[in-house]
Design a protein around this motif. Structure first.
Motif, short mmCIF file in Angstrom:
data_model
loop_
_atom_site.label_atom_id
_atom_site.label_comp_id
_atom_site.label_asym_id
_atom_site.label_seq_id
_atom_site.Cartn_x
_atom_site.Cartn_y
_atom_site.Cartn_z
N GLU A 184 -5.81 -0.05 -26.81
CA GLU A 184 -7.33 -0.40 -27.36
C GLU A 184 -8.01 -1.02 -25.40
N SER A 206 -3.66 4.66 -28.70
CA SER A 206 -4.83 4.05 -30.03
C SER A 206 -5.76 5.75 -30.55
N THR A 259 -15.65 2.48 -34.39
CA THR A 259 -14.42 1.51 -35.31
C THR A 259 -14.85 0.63 -36.46
N GLN A 268 -10.72 -4.10 -27.45
CA GLN A 268 -11.62 -3.62 -27.23
C GLN A 268 -12.75 -4.70 -26.32
N PHE A 300 -8.60 -4.43 -33.11
CA PHE A 300 -8.71 -3.08 -32.33
C PHE A 300 -9.91 -3.66 -31.74
#
Length: 223
Positions: free
Chosen positions: A129, A169, A178, A202, A198
């Protein structure tokens, strides 16, 4: 709120809704069309996502076409979008993403909301990610600061279609997408418990991408 900011927020809501509808909808379709072939499912999902990104960015770029809170935050860091406007755009992206997931479920005869049970975790996926989001930020702003800013739609669509495959991912690279994908217990879903790690990765990838953009594309007066 000015009319211009309202138009930008509407564009972000609509664009993110269509993006998530494409991600989730093509994932459901892929499961049904290729039930025994996960590789083919991913191919179908990635091609649909890349293609819809090109179309949506071309259609909405004259108004606003980030569809991603990380991209919007980086725009603010780089001085392109005021912080108050950015907050509204991020809110529109989050709402649009959830709306897109619900609509995708309904289109395929599923409950509007079905909480995803697909847990995604582990250090490899989290590194994926970071890489996916860093690359996306670099592609977006590198293209916009190049001599061909009009090519950003093709650059982003191509990058995401490829990143589905080269990142562990499958390149979520977008907090709004997400979160929205928790609402569909299907091929593209992600369990709620997997969301926070996640999103944090990011944000890390976005920060690193922003740093690279500044280093590689300094303001004219700094060159």
């Amino acid at each position: 709120m000015s009319t211009e900011v309202g138009r930008k927020a509407l564009a972000e809501l609509v664009g993110t809704a269509f993006l998530v509808a494409a991600v989730v909808g093509s994932g459901i379709a892929a499961q049904r069309l290729s039930p025994r072939d996960p590789g083919l499912q991913l191919l179908e999902n990635s091609l649909a996502t890349g293609a819809v990104l090109v179309a949506l960015i071309l259609a909405l770029q004259p108004v606003s076409a980030s569809f991603n809170p990380v991209v919007t935050v980086v725009e603010t860091i780089l001085g392109d979008v005021p912080a108050r406007t950015a907050a509204l755009l991020v809110a529109a992206q989050l709402v649009g993403g959830m709306l897109g997931a619900v609509v995708a479920n309904l289109m395929f005869g599923l409950d509007g909301v079905s909480i995803a049970s697909h847990h995604r975790g582990g250090s490899g996926l989290l590194v994926g990610e970071v890489v996916a989001t860093l690359g996306l930020v670099l592609v977006v702003f590198g293209t916009l600061r190049s001599t061909r800013p009009d090519a950003v739609a093709y650059a982003v669509g191509g990058y995401i279609a490829a990143a589905y495959w080269f990142t562990s991912s499958t390149s979520f690279a977008n907090p709004a997408v997400t979160l929205a994908r928790t609402l569909s217990d299907s091929f593209s879903g992600i369990a709620p418990g997997s969301v926070l790690p996640f999103v944090l990765m990011q944000l890390v990838g976005g920060a690193l991408g922003a740093l690279l953009v500044v280093l590689l594309h300094p303001p004219v007066e700094a060159r």
